[in-house]
Design a protein around this motif. Sequence first.
Motif, PDB file in Angstrom:
ATOM      1  N   VAL A 178      66.051  17.503  16.151  1.00 39.39           N
ATOM      2  CA  VAL A 178      65.082  16.733  15.371  1.00 39.39           C
ATOM      3  C   VAL A 178      64.887  15.354  15.995  1.00 39.39           C
ATOM      4  O   VAL A 178      63.757  14.880  16.152  1.00 39.39           O
ATOM      5  N   ARG A 179      65.974  14.722  16.367  1.00 44.06           N
ATOM      6  CA  ARG A 179      65.886  13.386  16.976  1.00 44.06           C
ATOM      7  C   ARG A 179      65.076  13.431  18.263  1.00 44.06           C
ATOM      8  O   ARG A 179      64.241  12.553  18.514  1.00 44.06           O
ATOM      9  N   PHE A 180      65.312  14.431  19.077  1.00 42.69           N
ATOM     10  CA  PHE A 180      64.581  14.521  20.336  1.00 42.69           C
ATOM     11  C   PHE A 180      63.094  14.725  20.079  1.00 42.69           C
ATOM     12  O   PHE A 180      62.253  14.103  20.744  1.00 42.69           O
ATOM     13  N   TYR A 181      62.763  15.587  19.127  1.00 39.76           N
ATOM     14  CA  TYR A 181      61.361  15.836  18.813  1.00 39.76           C
ATOM     15  C   TYR A 181      60.685  14.562  18.336  1.00 39.76           C
ATOM     16  O   TYR A 181      59.578  14.218  18.758  1.00 39.76           O
ATOM     17  N   GLN A 182      61.371  13.846  17.449  1.00 42.90           N
ATOM     18  CA  GLN A 182      60.798  12.627  16.881  1.00 42.90           C
ATOM     19  C   GLN A 182      60.747  11.482  17.888  1.00 42.90           C
ATOM     20  O   GLN A 182      59.719  10.820  18.053  1.00 42.90           O
ATOM     21  N   ASP A 183      61.866  11.232  18.554  1.00 47.03           N
ATOM     22  CA  ASP A 183      61.999  10.020  19.370  1.00 47.03           C
ATOM     23  C   ASP A 183      61.447  10.172  20.783  1.00 47.03           C
ATOM     24  O   ASP A 183      61.058   9.168  21.409  1.00 47.03           O
ATOM     25  N   GLU A 184      61.401  11.387  21.286  1.00 50.11           N
ATOM     26  CA  GLU A 184      60.949  11.600  22.658  1.00 50.11           C
ATOM     27  C   GLU A 184      59.591  12.301  22.721  1.00 50.11           C
ATOM     28  O   GLU A 184      58.661  11.805  23.375  1.00 50.11           O
ATOM     29  N   VAL A 185      59.468  13.435  22.039  1.00 52.63           N
ATOM     30  CA  VAL A 185      58.256  14.244  22.177  1.00 52.63           C
ATOM     31  C   VAL A 185      57.069  13.612  21.448  1.00 52.63           C
ATOM     32  O   VAL A 185      56.003  13.406  22.040  1.00 52.63           O
ATOM     33  N   LEU A 186      57.232  13.285  20.183  1.00 54.53           N
ATOM     34  CA  LEU A 186      56.111  12.697  19.443  1.00 54.53           C
ATOM     35  C   LEU A 186      55.682  11.366  20.056  1.00 54.53           C
ATOM     36  O   LEU A 186      54.485  11.055  20.124  1.00 54.53           O
ATOM     37  N   ARG A 187      56.636  10.583  20.511  1.00 54.50           N
ATOM     38  CA  ARG A 187      56.303   9.293  21.124  1.00 54.50           C
ATOM     39  C   ARG A 187      55.611   9.460  22.476  1.00 54.50           C
ATOM     40  O   ARG A 187      54.880   8.568  22.916  1.00 54.50           O
ATOM     41  N   ALA A 188      55.836  10.603  23.126  1.00 57.51           N
ATOM     42  CA  ALA A 188      55.194  10.836  24.422  1.00 57.51           C
ATOM     43  C   ALA A 188      53.706  11.139  24.273  1.00 57.51           C
ATOM     44  O   ALA A 188      52.953  11.022  25.237  1.00 57.51           O
ATOM     45  N   PHE A 189      53.302  11.521  23.044  1.00 58.38           N
ATOM     46  CA  PHE A 189      51.904  11.864  22.790  1.00 58.38           C
ATOM     47  C   PHE A 189      51.398  11.099  21.567  1.00 58.38           C
ATOM     48  O   PHE A 189      51.069  11.689  20.535  1.00 58.38           O
ATOM     49  N   PRO A 190      51.333   9.772  21.657  1.00 62.99           N
ATOM     50  CA  PRO A 190      51.039   8.947  20.476  1.00 62.99           C
ATOM     51  C   PRO A 190      49.645   9.135  19.905  1.00 62.99           C
ATOM     52  O   PRO A 190      49.422   8.854  18.719  1.00 62.99           O
ATOM     53  N   ASN A 191      48.719   9.608  20.702  1.00 63.46           N
ATOM     54  CA  ASN A 191      47.335   9.736  20.231  1.00 63.46           C
ATOM     55  C   ASN A 191      46.923  11.183  19.966  1.00 63.46           C
ATOM     56  O   ASN A 191      45.740  11.466  19.798  1.00 63.46           O
ATOM     57  N   LYS A 192      47.899  12.067  19.939  1.00 61.91           N
ATOM     58  CA  LYS A 192      47.599  13.471  19.704  1.00 61.91           C
ATOM     59  C   LYS A 192      47.773  13.817  18.226  1.00 61.91           C
ATOM     60  O   LYS A 192      48.400  13.099  17.459  1.00 61.91           O
ATOM     61  N   TRP A 193      47.218  14.943  17.840  1.00 66.64           N
ATOM     62  CA  TRP A 193      47.161  15.364  16.445  1.00 66.64           C
ATOM     63  C   TRP A 193      48.524  15.861  15.965  1.00 66.64           C
ATOM     64  O   TRP A 193      49.061  16.830  16.480  1.00 66.64           O
ATOM     65  N   GLN A 194      49.079  15.192  14.944  1.00 65.26           N
ATOM     66  CA  GLN A 194      50.288  15.670  14.285  1.00 65.26           C
ATOM     67  C   GLN A 194      49.863  16.489  13.068  1.00 65.26           C
ATOM     68  O   GLN A 194      49.345  15.945  12.095  1.00 65.26           O
ATOM     69  N   MET A 195      50.093  17.766  13.147  1.00 66.88           N
ATOM     70  CA  MET A 195      49.646  18.706  12.119  1.00 66.88           C
ATOM     71  C   MET A 195      50.837  19.095  11.233  1.00 66.88           C
ATOM     72  O   MET A 195      51.859  19.558  11.721  1.00 66.88           O
ATOM     73  N   TRP A 196      50.694  18.879   9.915  1.00 69.86           N
ATOM     74  CA  TRP A 196      51.760  19.237   8.976  1.00 69.86           C
ATOM     75  C   TRP A 196      51.544  20.657   8.457  1.00 69.86           C
ATOM     76  O   TRP A 196      50.455  20.997   7.986  1.00 69.86           O
ATOM     77  N   LEU A 197      52.581  21.456   8.518  1.00 69.62           N
ATOM     78  CA  LEU A 197      52.497  22.848   8.080  1.00 69.62           C
ATOM     79  C   LEU A 197      52.027  22.960   6.634  1.00 69.62           C
ATOM     80  O   LEU A 197      51.206  23.821   6.291  1.00 69.62           O
ATOM     81  N   GLU A 198      52.538  22.092   5.780  1.00 66.51           N
ATOM     82  CA  GLU A 198      52.234  22.187   4.352  1.00 66.51           C
ATOM     83  C   GLU A 198      50.765  21.921   4.036  1.00 66.51           C
ATOM     84  O   GLU A 198      50.306  22.237   2.930  1.00 66.51           O
ATOM     85  N   ASP A 199      50.030  21.329   4.958  1.00 67.16           N
ATOM     86  CA  ASP A 199      48.609  21.047   4.742  1.00 67.16           C
ATOM     87  C   ASP A 199      47.714  22.217   5.145  1.00 67.16           C
ATOM     88  O   ASP A 199      46.488  22.131   4.978  1.00 67.16           O
ATOM     89  N   LEU A 200      48.318  23.281   5.662  1.00 70.51           N
ATOM     90  CA  LEU A 200      47.532  24.371   6.247  1.00 70.51           C
ATOM     91  C   LEU A 200      47.478  25.600   5.365  1.00 70.51           C
ATOM     92  O   LEU A 200      48.400  25.886   4.600  1.00 70.51           O
ATOM     93  N   THR A 201      46.379  26.311   5.485  1.00 75.10           N
ATOM     94  CA  THR A 201      46.213  27.638   4.893  1.00 75.10           C
ATOM     95  C   THR A 201      45.530  28.506   5.945  1.00 75.10           C
ATOM     96  O   THR A 201      45.030  27.998   6.959  1.00 75.10           O
ATOM     97  N   ASP A 202      45.484  29.803   5.710  1.00 74.24           N
ATOM     98  CA  ASP A 202      44.755  30.669   6.641  1.00 74.24           C
ATOM     99  C   ASP A 202      43.295  30.250   6.733  1.00 74.24           C
ATOM    100  O   ASP A 202      42.707  30.234   7.820  1.00 74.24           O
ATOM    101  N   GLU A 203      42.725  29.891   5.601  1.00 74.28           N
ATOM    102  CA  GLU A 203      41.320  29.502   5.586  1.00 74.28           C
ATOM    103  C   GLU A 203      41.087  28.226   6.401  1.00 74.28           C
ATOM    104  O   GLU A 203      40.112  28.116   7.152  1.00 74.28           O
ATOM    105  N   LYS A 204      41.993  27.257   6.261  1.00 70.81           N
ATOM    106  CA  LYS A 204      41.840  26.008   7.014  1.00 70.81           C
ATOM    107  C   LYS A 204      41.999  26.243   8.511  1.00 70.81           C
ATOM    108  O   LYS A 204      41.256  25.689   9.332  1.00 70.81           O
ATOM    109  N   LEU A 205      42.973  27.063   8.876  1.00 70.54           N
ATOM    110  CA  LEU A 205      43.188  27.345  10.292  1.00 70.54           C
ATOM    111  C   LEU A 205      41.994  28.093  10.891  1.00 70.54           C
ATOM    112  O   LEU A 205      41.585  27.823  12.017  1.00 70.54           O
ATOM    113  N   ALA A 206      41.453  29.021  10.128  1.00 69.32           N
ATOM    114  CA  ALA A 206      40.277  29.754  10.605  1.00 69.32           C
ATOM    115  C   ALA A 206      39.110  28.807  10.841  1.00 69.32           C
ATOM    116  O   ALA A 206      38.366  28.941  11.822  1.00 69.32           O
ATOM    117  N   LYS A 207      38.963  27.809   9.969  1.00 71.87           N
ATOM    118  CA  LYS A 207      37.880  26.838  10.119  1.00 71.87           C
ATOM    119  C   LYS A 207      38.140  25.900  11.292  1.00 71.87           C
ATOM    120  O   LYS A 207      37.224  25.606  12.082  1.00 71.87           O
TER     121      LYS A 207
END
Length: 263
Positions: A178-207
């Motif tokens: 978790v630390r590596f994902y947060q501190d290294e990976v997410l910081r390496a792509f500061p302007n990219k889309w962070q997508m939360w699983l809980e915000d998604l549905t099949d319908e949203k993904l299809a769209k």
Amino acid sequence: MLIKKYSPILISMPRNGSTWVQSYIRASYKKRGDGVIPSITNKLKYSAVNEFFGPYDFTQLDTKAKIDLIETLEKINLVMCHKVFAHYFKKDPEFFKWFQNFYKDYNIILLRRRNIWKTCISWIFHTTINQHMGDISHHWHGKMNNENNEDVLKSAIQTYKIPFKFDKGLFDFFVNEVRFYQDEVLRAFPNKWQMWLEDLTDEKLAKIFDVELQIQDDSIGSIGPLKRIKYSSYYDPKELKLFQDTFEERFENEFQFYGYEYK
């Protein structure tokens, strides 16, 4: 002409719903004329994983050969459909450097799961099974409207008499991931889309990816969660309490500050 910003590349931790999300990304690649989708080479009869750089697919190629292939495809305006787990970067820093440079203009999507307890217990549950079953694969996912995967998994747990106990070593490993994902990976792509699983549905993904719903029975896209398996029920009450108490301490002192929730 390959338009990189319209070419999604998914990065995730395991157990964040990446297989489900990737099924929609793969469907979008099927629609385009410049997408390359690797054939299935692992032991699973179905695969929505597209883990081209993973340890099981295309084992005849090392990382350098896979990189060379992807770079060659781009030269002829083709793009490889695949997803990447963050721990691949942790194991191979040179691969991480290459990835950041090569994909900087692509549509990188960073998948996260707010309820980190679900990520934690799911990952440790399945890793525990892996450790006791060796090279024999087991089902990490369910299928929509099909309970067979869950029944097979339950049978395997009984057959191999898998003990579910709190493993401090496994938990510490998870925390470091978790630390590596947060501190290294997410910081390496500061302007990219962070997508939360809980915000998604099949319908949203299809769209989002402009595709049909990927929920057809017995299709590659019909990946779903293991709905009838309650991970916590496999732990002895004392072991579960130790597990939860340790997790809650780490959540209060660290995880919540990354934006995660525990409920």
